[in-house]
Design a protein around this motif. Structure first.
Motif, PDB file in Angstrom:
ATOM      1  N   SER A   7     -95.901  -0.373  50.467  1.00 28.99           N
ATOM      2  CA  SER A   7     -96.084   0.693  51.449  1.00 28.99           C
ATOM      3  C   SER A   7     -94.813   0.877  52.266  1.00 28.99           C
ATOM      4  CB  SER A   7     -97.259   0.363  52.376  1.00 28.99           C
ATOM      5  OG  SER A   7     -96.929  -0.719  53.224  1.00 28.99           O
ATOM      6  N   ASP A   8     -94.532   2.126  52.633  1.00 26.67           N
ATOM      7  CA  ASP A   8     -93.343   2.412  53.427  1.00 26.67           C
ATOM      8  C   ASP A   8     -93.436   1.818  54.823  1.00 26.67           C
ATOM      9  OD1 ASP A   8     -92.290   3.688  51.302  1.00 26.67           O
ATOM     10  OD2 ASP A   8     -92.147   5.659  52.217  1.00 26.67           O
ATOM     11  N   ASN A   9     -94.668   1.696  55.359  1.00 29.99           N
ATOM     12  CA  ASN A   9     -94.825   1.123  56.692  1.00 29.99           C
ATOM     13  C   ASN A   9     -94.300  -0.309  56.747  1.00 29.99           C
ATOM     14  OD1 ASN A   9     -96.011   3.442  57.637  1.00 29.99           O
ATOM     15  ND2 ASN A   9     -98.093   2.746  57.241  1.00 29.99           N
ATOM     16  N   MET A  10     -94.432  -1.024  55.647  1.00 26.36           N
ATOM     17  CA  MET A  10     -93.963  -2.396  55.587  1.00 26.36           C
ATOM     18  C   MET A  10     -92.471  -2.476  55.279  1.00 26.36           C
ATOM     19  SD  MET A  10     -93.075  -4.987  53.218  1.00 26.36           S
ATOM     20  CE  MET A  10     -93.921  -4.621  51.689  1.00 26.36           C
ATOM     21  N   LEU A  11     -91.970  -1.568  54.422  1.00 22.95           N
ATOM     22  CA  LEU A  11     -90.604  -1.688  53.916  1.00 22.95           C
ATOM     23  C   LEU A  11     -89.549  -1.138  54.861  1.00 22.95           C
ATOM     24  CD1 LEU A  11     -90.381  -0.897  50.083  1.00 22.95           C
ATOM     25  CD2 LEU A  11     -89.618  -2.941  51.288  1.00 22.95           C
ATOM     26  N   TYR A  12     -89.797   0.031  55.440  1.00 21.22           N
ATOM     27  CA  TYR A  12     -88.721   0.754  56.115  1.00 21.22           C
ATOM     28  C   TYR A  12     -89.014   0.981  57.592  1.00 21.22           C
ATOM     29  CZ  TYR A  12     -88.075   1.948  51.206  1.00 21.22           C
ATOM     30  OH  TYR A  12     -87.941   1.882  49.854  1.00 21.22           O
ATOM     31  N   LYS A  13     -87.946   1.175  58.342  1.00 22.76           N
ATOM     32  CA  LYS A  13     -88.082   1.667  59.700  1.00 22.76           C
ATOM     33  C   LYS A  13     -88.595   3.103  59.646  1.00 22.76           C
ATOM     34  CE  LYS A  13     -84.225  -1.206  61.277  1.00 22.76           C
ATOM     35  NZ  LYS A  13     -82.865  -1.219  61.886  1.00 22.76           N
ATOM     36  N   TYR A  72     -84.386   5.162  55.831  1.00 21.32           N
ATOM     37  CA  TYR A  72     -84.315   4.482  54.538  1.00 21.32           C
ATOM     38  C   TYR A  72     -83.764   3.064  54.689  1.00 21.32           C
ATOM     39  CZ  TYR A  72     -79.495   6.242  54.904  1.00 21.32           C
ATOM     40  OH  TYR A  72     -78.226   6.541  55.326  1.00 21.32           O
ATOM     41  N   GLU A  73     -83.585   2.602  55.920  1.00 21.89           N
ATOM     42  CA  GLU A  73     -83.138   1.235  56.163  1.00 21.89           C
ATOM     43  C   GLU A  73     -84.323   0.280  56.067  1.00 21.89           C
ATOM     44  OE1 GLU A  73     -80.950   0.705  59.717  1.00 21.89           O
ATOM     45  OE2 GLU A  73     -79.717   2.494  59.444  1.00 21.89           O
ATOM     46  N   ILE A  74     -84.136  -0.831  55.352  1.00 22.43           N
ATOM     47  CA  ILE A  74     -85.212  -1.804  55.174  1.00 22.43           C
ATOM     48  C   ILE A  74     -85.411  -2.578  56.470  1.00 22.43           C
ATOM     49  CG2 ILE A  74     -85.920  -3.870  53.912  1.00 22.43           C
ATOM     50  CD1 ILE A  74     -84.455  -2.795  51.512  1.00 22.43           C
ATOM     51  N   SER A  75     -86.665  -2.718  56.885  1.00 21.96           N
ATOM     52  CA  SER A  75     -86.971  -3.419  58.128  1.00 21.96           C
ATOM     53  C   SER A  75     -86.837  -4.929  57.930  1.00 21.96           C
ATOM     54  CB  SER A  75     -88.389  -3.090  58.585  1.00 21.96           C
ATOM     55  OG  SER A  75     -89.337  -3.616  57.667  1.00 21.96           O
ATOM     56  N   PRO A  76     -86.491  -5.666  58.990  1.00 18.71           N
ATOM     57  CA  PRO A  76     -86.379  -7.125  58.881  1.00 18.71           C
ATOM     58  C   PRO A  76     -87.680  -7.778  58.425  1.00 18.71           C
ATOM     59  CG  PRO A  76     -85.370  -6.336  60.913  1.00 18.71           C
ATOM     60  CD  PRO A  76     -86.091  -5.173  60.328  1.00 18.71           C
ATOM     61  N   ALA A  77     -88.824  -7.194  58.795  1.00 18.68           N
ATOM     62  CA  ALA A  77     -90.111  -7.799  58.437  1.00 18.68           C
ATOM     63  C   ALA A  77     -90.370  -7.790  56.935  1.00 18.68           C
ATOM     64  CB  ALA A  77     -91.238  -7.055  59.161  1.00 18.68           C
ATOM     65  N   ALA A  78     -89.686  -6.902  56.204  1.00 20.12           N
ATOM     66  CA  ALA A  78     -89.926  -6.798  54.756  1.00 20.12           C
ATOM     67  C   ALA A  78     -89.140  -7.833  53.966  1.00 20.12           C
ATOM     68  CB  ALA A  78     -89.546  -5.397  54.269  1.00 20.12           C
ATOM     69  N   GLY A  79     -88.215  -8.533  54.607  1.00 23.14           N
ATOM     70  CA  GLY A  79     -87.331  -9.438  53.884  1.00 23.14           C
ATOM     71  C   GLY A  79     -88.059 -10.540  53.140  1.00 23.14           C
ATOM     72  N   GLU A  80     -89.051 -11.162  53.775  1.00 21.36           N
ATOM     73  CA  GLU A  80     -89.760 -12.276  53.137  1.00 21.36           C
ATOM     74  C   GLU A  80     -90.513 -11.813  51.898  1.00 21.36           C
ATOM     75  OE1 GLU A  80     -93.055 -15.748  54.210  1.00 21.36           O
ATOM     76  OE2 GLU A  80     -92.261 -14.445  55.793  1.00 21.36           O
ATOM     77  N   SER A 138     -81.842   1.600  48.656  1.00 16.44           N
ATOM     78  CA  SER A 138     -81.810   0.507  49.632  1.00 16.44           C
ATOM     79  C   SER A 138     -82.460  -0.753  49.062  1.00 16.44           C
ATOM     80  CB  SER A 138     -82.532   0.925  50.917  1.00 16.44           C
ATOM     81  OG  SER A 138     -81.837   1.955  51.580  1.00 16.44           O
ATOM     82  N   VAL A 139     -83.577  -0.585  48.347  1.00 18.76           N
ATOM     83  CA  VAL A 139     -84.255  -1.744  47.753  1.00 18.76           C
ATOM     84  C   VAL A 139     -83.402  -2.346  46.640  1.00 18.76           C
ATOM     85  CG1 VAL A 139     -86.299  -2.497  46.483  1.00 18.76           C
ATOM     86  CG2 VAL A 139     -86.537  -0.882  48.367  1.00 18.76           C
ATOM     87  N   VAL A 140     -82.794  -1.490  45.809  1.00 17.21           N
ATOM     88  CA  VAL A 140     -81.932  -1.981  44.733  1.00 17.21           C
ATOM     89  C   VAL A 140     -80.787  -2.814  45.300  1.00 17.21           C
ATOM     90  CG1 VAL A 140     -80.166  -1.227  43.097  1.00 17.21           C
ATOM     91  CG2 VAL A 140     -82.449  -0.258  42.977  1.00 17.21           C
ATOM     92  N   GLN A 141     -80.145  -2.298  46.349  1.00 19.80           N
ATOM     93  CA  GLN A 141     -79.006  -3.013  46.922  1.00 19.80           C
ATOM     94  C   GLN A 141     -79.441  -4.304  47.610  1.00 19.80           C
ATOM     95  OE1 GLN A 141     -75.872  -0.409  48.743  1.00 19.80           O
ATOM     96  NE2 GLN A 141     -77.330   1.229  48.244  1.00 19.80           N
ATOM     97  N   ALA A 142     -80.637  -4.307  48.197  1.00 17.30           N
ATOM     98  CA  ALA A 142     -81.146  -5.547  48.793  1.00 17.30           C
ATOM     99  C   ALA A 142     -81.407  -6.597  47.712  1.00 17.30           C
ATOM    100  CB  ALA A 142     -82.428  -5.265  49.578  1.00 17.30           C
ATOM    101  N   LEU A 143     -82.010  -6.180  46.590  1.00 11.02           N
ATOM    102  CA  LEU A 143     -82.266  -7.127  45.499  1.00 11.02           C
ATOM    103  C   LEU A 143     -80.964  -7.693  44.949  1.00 11.02           C
ATOM    104  CD1 LEU A 143     -85.111  -5.249  43.565  1.00 11.02           C
ATOM    105  CD2 LEU A 143     -85.334  -7.293  44.984  1.00 11.02           C
ATOM    106  N   GLN A 144     -79.937  -6.833  44.862  1.00 11.66           N
ATOM    107  CA  GLN A 144     -78.641  -7.288  44.340  1.00 11.66           C
ATOM    108  C   GLN A 144     -77.885  -8.153  45.358  1.00 11.66           C
ATOM    109  OE1 GLN A 144     -75.872  -4.134  43.527  1.00 11.66           O
ATOM    110  NE2 GLN A 144     -74.186  -5.520  43.115  1.00 11.66           N
ATOM    111  N   ASN A 145     -77.725  -7.634  46.572  1.00 11.53           N
ATOM    112  CA  ASN A 145     -76.840  -8.276  47.546  1.00 11.53           C
ATOM    113  C   ASN A 145     -77.482  -9.457  48.260  1.00 11.53           C
ATOM    114  OD1 ASN A 145     -74.916  -6.298  46.947  1.00 11.53           O
ATOM    115  ND2 ASN A 145     -75.695  -4.920  48.522  1.00 11.53           N
TER     116      ASN A 145
END
Length: 302
Positions: A159-165, A169-177, A223-230
């Motif tokens: 869900s976008d509520n969990m992933l993004y601010k 399109y910036e990933i929220s800190p809460a989605a990191g785990e 944003s998700v692709v780059q998070a998975l990579q970086n």
């Protein structure tokens, strides 16, 4: 859909409150301990029930896929059998043509069996992947993550509520785990390709640097692709980012609940396409003079 049967009677709480007023501290402490233990058991049973529902849904999906494939295989065999019957009635063709047709049927059956075995291996891997993922997620995370297997492909919908601010399109800190747990599964299954697909509702976006919902969905997937990579070390060669904007809804956009479901990002995990193309290339072929050529079957595990 199965209805939850686990409930914690309110009477237990009432008894505990009554006991605190009527009995000594020792008995009250014992009752409080029992109540806490019952709460823990209830939460564990509730989580097991949720996981069982996901496993049942996936099992039904696999059964449907296998039934469709078996029906196709039966149709092919019936067609070949009809051709054989026609050949048997045409005595002028002779026993040589019958023998060649039998060989072709046997070769086709062998290839069909190989496809069935390959699909069974793929389904088993998908089930293990799905179970490992659902068991690694907490009950709270499962409210924002939906995992399904459809026609041999694993779909993880976030869900976008969990992933993004909000509106970004910036990933929220809460989605990191949660992303970290998904990345671990992706890393464990290195032979699979990963497509990140962004989806939105049909409400127009009004931000200076984002033209429309196409832009927003593609930026979120990127944003998700780059998070998975970086952040998690997933090989970028396995990753693809795509946006579908508002044009792939799973619910009506006429209600807020429907729009919430449509605002999602899907992580789609699928076997590499070139492996299936190799299987197609290895199918038995019939030459023009009736001879059947059967290639050696691949034994790669998918």
């Amino acid at each position: 859909m199965y209805k939850k049967v686990f409930s914690l009677p309110l009477a237990v709480l009432a008894i505990a409150l009554l006991a605190s007023a009527c009995v000594g501290n020792k008995k009250y402490t014992a009752l409080q301990s029992d109540y806490t233990e019952l709460q823990t058991k209830y939460k564990d049973l509730d989580l097991k029930f949720l996981n069982s529902q996901h496993e049942l849904t996936n099992a039904k999906s696999r059964v449907t896929d296998l039934e469709e494939q078996i029906a196709q295989y039966k149709s092919n065999v019936n067609s070949l059998q009809a051709a054989l019957d026609k050949c048997l009635t045409n005595s002028g063709q002779g026993n040589a043509n019958i023998a060649k047709l039998v060989d072709e049927i046997n070769a086709s059956n062998k290839y069909i069996q190989h496809l069935v075995n390959t699909k069974a291996k793929s389904d088993s891997l998908n089930m293990v992947l799905t179970n490992n993922l659902t068991r690694s997620l907490s009950r709270e995370e499962m409210q924002d993550v939906d995992v399904q297997v459809l026609k041999g492909v694993v779909y993880i919908s976030l869900s976008d509520n969990m992933l993004y601010k909000s509106g970004s399109y910036e990933i929220s800190p809460a989605a990191g785990e949660t992303l970290g747990k998904i990345a671990k599964i992706i890393m464990d299954y290195k032979e699979y390709e990963v497509l990140i697909e962004g989806n939105t509702d049909n409400v127009p976006i009004s931000q200076k640097n984002i033209r429309n919902n196409w832009d927003l969905s593609a930026l979120r997937a990127s944003s998700v692709v780059q998070a998975l990579q970086n952040d998690y070390g997933v090989d970028p060669k396995r990753l693809t980012a795509g946006g579908r904007g508002e044009y792939n809804p799973i619910a009506s956009n006429d209600t807020e609940a429907g729009r919430t479901r449509n605002r999602r990002t899907q992580i789609i995990i699928t076997p590499k396409l070139d492996q299936f193309m190799e299987l197609i290339d290895k199918a038995p072929e019939s030459s023009q003079d009736g001879d059947t050529t059967v290639t050696e079957q691949d034994t790669t595990t998918y």
